[in-house]
Write an enzyme that holds these catalytic residues in place. Structure first.
Site, short mmCIF file in Angstrom:
data_model
loop_
_atom_site.label_atom_id
_atom_site.label_comp_id
_atom_site.label_asym_id
_atom_site.label_seq_id
_atom_site.Cartn_x
_atom_site.Cartn_y
_atom_site.Cartn_z
N GLU A 1 -8.42 -4.66 5.47
CA GLU A 1 -8.19 -4.34 4.06
C GLU A 1 -7.04 -5.14 3.47
O GLU A 1 -7.09 -5.55 2.32
CB GLU A 1 -7.96 -2.83 3.90
CG GLU A 1 -9.25 -2.06 4.09
CD GLU A 1 -9.07 -0.56 4.20
OE1 GLU A 1 -8.62 -0.11 5.26
OE2 GLU A 1 -9.38 0.14 3.24
N ARG B 1 -10.72 16.04 7.52
CA ARG B 1 -11.51 16.47 6.34
C ARG B 1 -12.89 16.93 6.77
O ARG B 1 -13.52 16.31 7.64
CB ARG B 1 -11.66 15.32 5.35
CG ARG B 1 -10.37 14.88 4.72
CD ARG B 1 -10.65 13.89 3.58
NE ARG B 1 -9.46 13.18 3.22
CZ ARG B 1 -9.30 11.85 3.32
NH1 ARG B 1 -10.29 11.09 3.76
NH2 ARG B 1 -8.17 11.29 2.96
N HIS C 1 -12.49 3.67 -0.14
CA HIS C 1 -12.55 2.61 0.88
C HIS C 1 -13.32 1.40 0.36
O HIS C 1 -13.90 0.63 1.13
CB HIS C 1 -13.33 3.07 2.15
CG HIS C 1 -12.63 4.06 3.01
ND1 HIS C 1 -13.30 5.07 3.66
CD2 HIS C 1 -11.34 4.20 3.36
CE1 HIS C 1 -12.46 5.79 4.37
NE2 HIS C 1 -11.25 5.28 4.19
N ASN D 1 0.87 -1.18 0.00
CA ASN D 1 0.00 0.00 0.00
C ASN D 1 0.91 1.23 0.00
O ASN D 1 1.47 1.59 1.02
CB ASN D 1 -0.88 -0.06 1.26
CG ASN D 1 -1.81 1.13 1.38
OD1 ASN D 1 -1.81 2.03 0.53
ND2 ASN D 1 -2.61 1.13 2.42
N ARG E 1 -2.69 -2.01 -3.31
CA ARG E 1 -3.84 -1.13 -3.12
C ARG E 1 -3.66 0.05 -4.08
O ARG E 1 -2.62 0.70 -4.08
CB ARG E 1 -3.86 -0.64 -1.67
CG ARG E 1 -5.02 0.29 -1.44
CD ARG E 1 -5.09 0.73 -0.01
NE ARG E 1 -6.30 1.51 0.19
CZ ARG E 1 -6.67 1.97 1.38
NH1 ARG E 1 -5.94 1.72 2.43
NH2 ARG E 1 -7.77 2.67 1.49
#
Ligand code: ADP
Length: 398
Positions: free
Chosen positions: A384, A240, A179, A7, A90
């Site tokens: 993940e 965010r 996601h 990743n 990823r």
């Protein structure tokens, strides 16, 4: 099958070596400060963390160090790199062209390249990781698992923004969602764990971490999700803002004499929980502790976080004309009983009731609603890396 899961971020690289059959993680770690100075943190299963400082000008040197660590005679977990059978990457953005994970070939590389303007921080780094693995382990299959892919089943009415159509035509401006690997994994797990009918089920997945998003999944397929063209839209996140009136940009830019790029940066990095708490913290645990001690700024941030989740769940129940199950996942979703309690209590009109004792659980599959609750609520931890490993193995073994 031994799968190396990679990743890559702009200056970091996380990795795990996972066996797809046993799901055992043989080793994991990360490279940080790539392009600055360089630091590898490596940990074999059951062993101590090792930290090595070494120059990593690019992701190629970083991957090289990871591979060297994996075969290191004293702390390595492999005799030779031949034992790595596939690499799963990823990848942030696959645009509208990619709706599933795929074995990487020239065509897939060009799509990832084309999507660099949609994921300017991540896609170039993802490509560097892919190219480095191809160089250092020639002939091994590389698989790309996209954050956007699971959301490609959204209907047009969910992914279109109501702006002049030409921006979609010319630049493919639309909602993509992120996601996706987690939403796919958790919605599947939820259906399995709760014994729902895969062909007749309505599930809402709330992935709540530093970055947070929520999705509506009908019969295993995503029909709506909260993140948009970029991960900025939707829930209140660590730093965010999530949803806001776009006119705020123009208003604040004029008042503060800054440009839109700077403002978007503020919306990504200085907003959310961090902004609402007057800069106290972007981390939920810090805020929760401060709120317990009476800090009103921390309480405001937590209230806004929970309120937005309640609104989204309500809107997705409406969008699906019903909901069978709600799954909480991610660092906050799996651990923060307070958030789950506040959210579930805000959904009593749906006939949802909380089992307070069960809600004390952390980090494992657990039903947290009462047996008579009209909607089942559960904690379903995401993984993940394991999801990327499984998707990689499935494609390579086809
Ligand atoms: P990322 O989006 O970076 O993968 P995570 O899913 O790891 O993030 O979630 C990080 C968030 O989870 C942080 O806000 C952190 O405070 C919160 N968190 C982690 N552990 C706990 C815990 N035990 N209780 C409450 N919140 C937690």
């Amino acid at each position: 099958m031994n799968v190396l899961v990679v990743n890559c971020g702009s200056s970091s690289l996380k990795f795990q070596l996972i066996n797809s059959e046993t799901e055992a993680v043989a080793a994991k770690g990360l490279c940080e400060r790539i392009g600055i100075d360089g630091r590898l943190v490596y940990q074999p299963a059951g062993g101590e963390k090792e930290v090595t400082e070494a120059a990593m000008p690019t992701h190629t040197e970083a991957i090289k160090m990871v591979l060297d660590a994996l075969v290191n005679p004293s702390t390595g977990v492999l005799k030779s790199l031949d034992e790595v059978e596939a690499i799963g990457h990823r990848v942030l953005h696959g645009g509208a062209k990619i709706s599933d994970s795929c074995i990487i070939n020239d065509e897939v590389i060009s799509v990832i390249e084309e999507c660099c303007d949609l994921g300017p921080l991540h896609n170039p780094a993802n490509l560097m990781g892919i190219r480095a693995c191809m160089d250092l382990m020639p002939g091994k299959p590389n698989v790309a698992v996209f954050d956007t892919a699971f959301h490609q089943t959204m209907p047009e009415k969910a992914y279109m923004y109501a702006i002049p159509y030409e921006y979609y035509d010319k630049y493919k401006v639309r909602k993509y969602g992120f996601h996706g690997t987690s939403h796919r994994f958790v919605s599947k797990e939820t259906i399995k764990f709760l014994g729902l009918d895969p062909e007749n089920s309505k599930v809402i997945v709330a992935h709540l971490g530093n970055g947070s998003s929520i999705s509506a999944v009908v019969n295993g397929k995503c029909v709506d999700t909260s993140m948009g063209l970029t991960p900025l839209e939707g829930l209140v996140m660590g730093t965010r803002s999530g949803d806001l009136d776009p006119a705020v940009l123009d208003f604040v830019c004029k008042k503060e004499n800054i440009d839109v790029t700077e403002m978007v940066n503020i919306l990504n990095k200085k907003s959310g929980l961090l902004g609402l708490s007057k800069g106290l913290s972007s981390d939920f645990r810090d805020l929760s502790e401060a709120a317990d001690n009476g800090n009103a700024d921390a309480q405001r941030a937590i209230d806004c976080l929970c309120y937005r989740i309640i609104k989204y769940i309500g809107s997705y129940a409406a969008a699906m004309n019903g909901v069978d199950a709600i799954a909480f996942t991610g660092g906050i979703g799996e651990n923060a009983s307070l958030v789950r309690e506040t959210v579930v209590n805000g959904l009593s009109y749906l006939g949802v009731t909380l089992d307070e004792e069960a809600n004390k659980t952390r980090g494992e599959n657990k039903v947290i609603s009462t047996p008579d609750s009209k909607v089942t609520v559960a904690i379903v931890p995401t993984n993940e890396e394991l999801a990327i490993c499984q998707e990689t193995a499935a494609l390579v073994q086809k």
